[in-house]
Design a protein around this motif. Sequence first.
Motif, PDB file in Angstrom:
ATOM      1  N   LEU A   7       0.845  -1.135  -0.038  1.00  0.00           N
ATOM      2  CA  LEU A   7      -0.181   0.026   0.007  1.00  0.00           C
ATOM      3  C   LEU A   7       0.787   1.340   0.044  1.00  0.00           C
ATOM      4  O   LEU A   7       0.582   2.223  -0.761  1.00  0.00           O
ATOM      5  CB  LEU A   7      -0.995  -0.017   1.121  1.00  0.00           C
ATOM      6  CG  LEU A   7      -2.115  -1.098   1.173  1.00  0.00           C
ATOM      7  CD1 LEU A   7      -2.773  -0.936   2.555  1.00  0.00           C
ATOM      8  CD2 LEU A   7      -2.988  -0.807   0.222  1.00  0.00           C
ATOM      9  N   HIS A   8       1.746   1.115   0.867  1.00  0.00           N
ATOM     10  CA  HIS A   8       2.895   2.355   0.745  1.00  0.00           C
ATOM     11  C   HIS A   8       3.430   2.798  -0.476  1.00  0.00           C
ATOM     12  O   HIS A   8       3.703   3.859  -1.109  1.00  0.00           O
ATOM     13  CB  HIS A   8       3.904   2.054   1.835  1.00  0.00           C
ATOM     14  CG  HIS A   8       5.290   2.850   1.806  1.00  0.00           C
ATOM     15  ND1 HIS A   8       5.050   4.089   1.985  1.00  0.00           N
ATOM     16  CD2 HIS A   8       6.464   2.624   1.752  1.00  0.00           C
ATOM     17  CE1 HIS A   8       6.410   4.814   1.897  1.00  0.00           C
ATOM     18  NE2 HIS A   8       7.288   4.078   1.536  1.00  0.00           N
ATOM     19  N   LYS A   9       3.844   1.475  -1.223  1.00  0.00           N
ATOM     20  CA  LYS A   9       4.353   1.786  -2.465  1.00  0.00           C
ATOM     21  C   LYS A   9       3.250   2.209  -3.563  1.00  0.00           C
ATOM     22  O   LYS A   9       3.937   3.189  -4.514  1.00  0.00           O
ATOM     23  CB  LYS A   9       5.131   0.592  -3.237  1.00  0.00           C
ATOM     24  CG  LYS A   9       6.309   0.019  -2.498  1.00  0.00           C
ATOM     25  CD  LYS A   9       6.688  -1.376  -2.808  1.00  0.00           C
ATOM     26  CE  LYS A   9       8.149  -1.683  -2.341  1.00  0.00           C
ATOM     27  NZ  LYS A   9       8.605  -2.974  -2.641  1.00  0.00           N
ATOM     28  N   LYS A  10       2.108   1.800  -3.391  1.00  0.00           N
ATOM     29  CA  LYS A  10       1.151   2.341  -4.325  1.00  0.00           C
ATOM     30  C   LYS A  10       0.770   3.790  -4.116  1.00  0.00           C
ATOM     31  O   LYS A  10       0.469   4.418  -5.116  1.00  0.00           O
ATOM     32  CB  LYS A  10      -0.018   1.654  -4.208  1.00  0.00           C
ATOM     33  CG  LYS A  10      -1.505   2.015  -4.785  1.00  0.00           C
ATOM     34  CD  LYS A  10      -1.319   2.013  -6.425  1.00  0.00           C
ATOM     35  CE  LYS A  10      -2.623   2.359  -6.906  1.00  0.00           C
ATOM     36  NZ  LYS A  10      -2.394   2.473  -8.408  1.00  0.00           N
ATOM     37  N   ASN A  11       0.951   3.949  -2.864  1.00  0.00           N
ATOM     38  CA  ASN A  11       0.637   5.327  -2.189  1.00  0.00           C
ATOM     39  C   ASN A  11       1.621   6.323  -2.989  1.00  0.00           C
ATOM     40  O   ASN A  11       1.296   7.611  -3.333  1.00  0.00           O
ATOM     41  CB  ASN A  11       0.352   5.587  -0.924  1.00  0.00           C
ATOM     42  CG  ASN A  11      -0.183   6.744  -0.311  1.00  0.00           C
ATOM     43  OD1 ASN A  11      -1.075   7.284  -0.766  1.00  0.00           O
ATOM     44  ND2 ASN A  11       0.465   7.296   0.711  1.00  0.00           N
TER      45      ASN A  11
END
Length: 325
Positions: A259-263
Amino acid sequence: MESIPKDSIFEFNPDTLEYLRKQYDLDKPGRIEEAINILEEWIKKQNHFVVKEFPRDYLERAIIISKGSVERAKTKLDKICTFRTLFPLDFFGVYDVKNSPLLDDLYGIFLPKLTEDHYRVYFMKNKAKTFKTGFIDFYRYFFMQCEYIQAYDYCNGLILVIDYTEANVMETVKWFNLVDLREAFSIVREGYGMRIKGIHFVSGSRAVDAIVVIFKQVLSAKVAGRIHVHKNMETILEVIDKDIIPVEYGGNEKSLLELHKKNLEILTSDSFTSHLSEISKAQTNEHLRISSDNQPNQYLGLPGSFRALSVDQSVKMEVSKGHKQ
């Protein structure tokens, strides 16, 4: 919610917008449009506002998060514009967060799903062993996310979950700057108007008590009373639904790192970078403010001369206890 970008990770309950409008008596025909019109007219009359036009859905969110009060929304907008003026380089602006080494070990994200009562969970993981430049890159990343929330989210408030299970807690305490932390929470509470329902620390170490002491020094007594410490995630899952929590923490959501990378991709996209660049211009010209008290530092709770304030003796005592565990 047609204004939500297609690449957004945010999800909403079927009744989120209806619930929030109804909760603040904004569900009656024409009521929200009337409130936005009043706010728009007020903004046009503010001599000290550098930017006098905002998207109507941005203003709607400002009103909703202000509990349906146009007067509170006025104050919120004034404060966030003032904060952008006070901290144009410290916290606000367009930053290359993709290439910050700190964000490999210290990162957080507003999770996709809302709670049943429409609160958004912010989940942070700290596995850093040292901090060469303090927390500034994290603050910048966090406030970019807050701008995204202001532009595209509908929620009732925030629940914070902070995982210290892999952190070097003593090193974290050493690098905390009380003034920076106080300013950050002032921006969250007063500038963005975000209501904090609870702050949950996860750590099996007694040393986390020192971090609790630090937070209590910068929070209001009301919010400080909402701090909870958990030795593991099992008790977190008793208060937050599993469908919201990342899979590595016993939940059913995608992993926090994924989720962090997508964010990061979303926050550095051309479309959001353009929005961030424009909204960062929404500052104040204090020379034009018509007020008997032309002192923007009133919003900070601390005068600027105290920026070097360090962790006080009570925190050092807690750190000492932690070393003995």
